[in-house]
Write an enzyme that holds these catalytic residues in place. Sequence first.
Site, PDB file in Angstrom:
ATOM      1  N   SER A  49       0.843  -1.198   0.000  1.00 33.36           N
ATOM      2  CA  SER A  49       0.000   0.000   0.000  1.00 33.36           C
ATOM      3  C   SER A  49       0.876   1.246   0.000  1.00 33.36           C
ATOM      4  CB  SER A  49      -0.873   0.011   1.257  1.00 33.36           C
ATOM      5  OG  SER A  49      -0.060   0.227   2.401  1.00 33.36           O
ATOM      6  N   ASP A  81      -1.337  -1.960  -3.926  1.00 39.45           N
ATOM      7  CA  ASP A  81      -2.674  -1.916  -3.328  1.00 39.45           C
ATOM      8  C   ASP A  81      -3.155  -0.456  -3.272  1.00 39.45           C
ATOM      9  OD1 ASP A  81      -4.897  -2.991  -2.020  1.00 39.45           O
ATOM     10  OD2 ASP A  81      -3.996  -2.794  -0.027  1.00 39.45           O
ATOM     11  N   GLU A 133     -11.506  -0.467  -9.168  1.00 43.02           N
ATOM     12  CA  GLU A 133     -12.548  -0.581  -8.143  1.00 43.02           C
ATOM     13  C   GLU A 133     -13.760   0.257  -8.505  1.00 43.02           C
ATOM     14  OE1 GLU A 133     -11.372  -0.588  -4.048  1.00 43.02           O
ATOM     15  OE2 GLU A 133     -13.291   0.152  -3.329  1.00 43.02           O
ATOM     16  N   HIS A 177     -12.787  -1.967   5.257  1.00 39.41           N
ATOM     17  CA  HIS A 177     -11.415  -2.057   5.759  1.00 39.41           C
ATOM     18  C   HIS A 177     -11.383  -1.931   7.278  1.00 39.41           C
ATOM     19  CE1 HIS A 177     -10.516  -0.856   1.509  1.00 39.41           C
ATOM     20  NE2 HIS A 177      -9.653  -1.846   1.677  1.00 39.41           N
ATOM     21  N   GLY A 178     -10.385  -2.551   7.887  1.00 38.22           N
ATOM     22  CA  GLY A 178     -10.148  -2.367   9.304  1.00 38.22           C
ATOM     23  C   GLY A 178     -10.751  -3.460  10.174  1.00 38.22           C
ATOM     24  N   GLY A 209     -11.098  -5.655   2.162  1.00 38.84           N
ATOM     25  CA  GLY A 209     -11.682  -5.640   3.495  1.00 38.84           C
ATOM     26  C   GLY A 209     -12.142  -7.015   3.958  1.00 38.84           C
ATOM     27  N   SER A 211     -10.599  -9.308   6.067  1.00 38.45           N
ATOM     28  CA  SER A 211     -10.080  -9.929   7.285  1.00 38.45           C
ATOM     29  C   SER A 211     -11.243 -10.475   8.101  1.00 38.45           C
ATOM     30  CB  SER A 211      -9.285  -8.915   8.118  1.00 38.45           C
ATOM     31  OG  SER A 211      -7.958  -8.828   7.628  1.00 38.45           O
ATOM     32  N   ASN A 251      -8.421  -9.884  -0.103  1.00 39.65           N
ATOM     33  CA  ASN A 251      -7.392  -9.037   0.524  1.00 39.65           C
ATOM     34  C   ASN A 251      -7.397  -9.137   2.051  1.00 39.65           C
ATOM     35  OD1 ASN A 251      -6.945  -8.134  -2.041  1.00 39.65           O
ATOM     36  ND2 ASN A 251      -7.325  -5.976  -1.596  1.00 39.65           N
TER      37      ASN A 251
HETATM   38  O1  G3H Z   1      -6.623  -1.161   2.274  1.00 39.95           O
HETATM   39  C1  G3H Z   1      -5.955  -0.854   3.229  1.00 39.95           C
HETATM   40  C2  G3H Z   1      -4.823  -1.699   3.636  1.00 39.95           C
HETATM   41  O2  G3H Z   1      -5.134  -2.339   4.844  1.00 39.95           O
HETATM   42  C3  G3H Z   1      -3.566  -0.898   3.716  1.00 39.95           C
HETATM   43  O3  G3H Z   1      -3.558  -0.063   4.819  1.00 39.95           O
HETATM   44  O4  G3H Z   1      -2.720   2.091   3.884  1.00 39.95           O
HETATM   45  O5  G3H Z   1      -2.617   1.597   6.357  1.00 39.95           O
HETATM   46  O6  G3H Z   1      -1.102   0.411   4.750  1.00 39.95           O
HETATM   47  P1  G3H Z   1      -2.434   1.088   4.961  1.00 39.95           P
HETATM   48  P1  13P Z   2      -8.700  -5.761   5.853  1.00 48.41           P
HETATM   49  O1  13P Z   2      -8.626  -4.464   6.563  1.00 48.41           O
HETATM   50  O2  13P Z   2     -10.012  -6.431   6.044  1.00 48.41           O
HETATM   51  O3  13P Z   2      -7.570  -6.681   6.177  1.00 48.41           O
HETATM   52  O4  13P Z   2      -8.612  -5.438   4.271  1.00 48.41           O
HETATM   53  C1  13P Z   2      -7.376  -5.258   3.643  1.00 48.41           C
HETATM   54  C2  13P Z   2      -7.487  -4.699   2.261  1.00 48.41           C
HETATM   55  O5  13P Z   2      -8.536  -4.648   1.645  1.00 48.41           O
HETATM   56  C3  13P Z   2      -6.253  -4.220   1.642  1.00 48.41           C
HETATM   57  O6  13P Z   2      -6.477  -3.619   0.405  1.00 48.41           O
HETATM   58 ZN    ZN Z   3      -8.342  -2.588   0.258  1.00 46.47          ZN
END
Ligand code: G3H
Ligand code: 13P
Ligand code: ZN
Length: 306
Positions: A49, A81, A133, A177-178, A209, A211, A251
């Site tokens: 990312s 990403d 997207e 996300h998160g 998103g 997780s 992801n």
């Molecule tokens: O989509 C978000 C991913 O979890 C990346 O997060 O931009 O904090 O590295 P980050």
């Molecule tokens: P999570 O926050 O659910 O792990 O999603 C990660 C993601 O989509 C990274 O692009």
């Molecule tokens: Zn993402």
Amino acid sequence: PLTGTKEMFARAYKEGYAVGAFNVNNMEIIQGIMEAAQEEKAPLILQVSAGARRYAGQTYIKKLIEAALEETDHPLALHLDHGQDFEICKQCIDGGFSSVMFDGSHLDFEENIAITKQVVEYAHERGVVVEAELGRLAGVEDDVHSEESIYTDPDQAVEFVERTGCDSLAIAIGTSHGAYKFTGEARLDFERLEKITNMLPEFPIVLHGSSSVPQEFVEMANKYGGDIGSAKGVPEELLRKAATYGVCKINIDTDIRLAMTAVIRKHFAENPSHFDPRQYLKPARQAVKEMVQHKIKNVLGCSNKI
Ligand code: G3H
Ligand code: 13P
Ligand code: ZN
Ligand code: NA
């Protein structure tokens, strides 16, 4: 070797599984994921990312992944990403990524199409694939914050794919996300997913998103001094089901963060005299490996697919 995702996704689509795309930020994360994928003989996408590039530095993160490629003959795709603009996508394509995402989900439809198309043109000339997207996920990323999600419209998805020539499409069907994805019952809009899959046959769909926010990690972190409250993710059965539709890429980032943090908190609580980072980063790396291995085997269904 470094590979693209075309064949990976074609097979995932046909055989009804998904490839894991894991966010990487440091050496321990990369090593943990690599060990898991190798043991499972699983196709793999490592994704970087903008936040990862800021944290580790573009050169370090790239060289760490090169080290992984040099040490094994395991095939993997290196993916950008959430690329925010053409320039970042271009930089990564020029820098040797095999796949990039242009995230124009915050733009209006026509603008999203225009820039995605520009990225696709530049990428395809250089043998790189592009994820785009359409629709908006709620939740937090370093660079994008959205209060509300806007689910992907199936008709727009078809038009978007036709007009941009993108290789895969991230859609919004209820993930976010998160670590705080659902307050009530977790649900995904499978009707919408099915419609999109039917209208775009053989076209790879991506779920961001995704997780699961394993409760064992939440409880462990909270037990040993953490305060991450009642975090909740996408139940594994829902992801397993999504993988049998057109979803080819899933992801995962948050679960990696949780695994490391929970184990490190526990380690500190149980070993207050330790101060050598290797003492706690080693079990953290092991936790990443075990978590990823579990996903590959039991959630994504991509063991023994290389
Ligand atoms: O989509 C978000 C991913 O979890 C990346 O997060 O931009 O904090 O590295 P980050
Ligand atoms: P999570 O926050 O659910 O792990 O999603 C990660 C993601 O989509 C990274 O692009
Ligand atoms: Zn993402
Ligand atoms: Na699939």
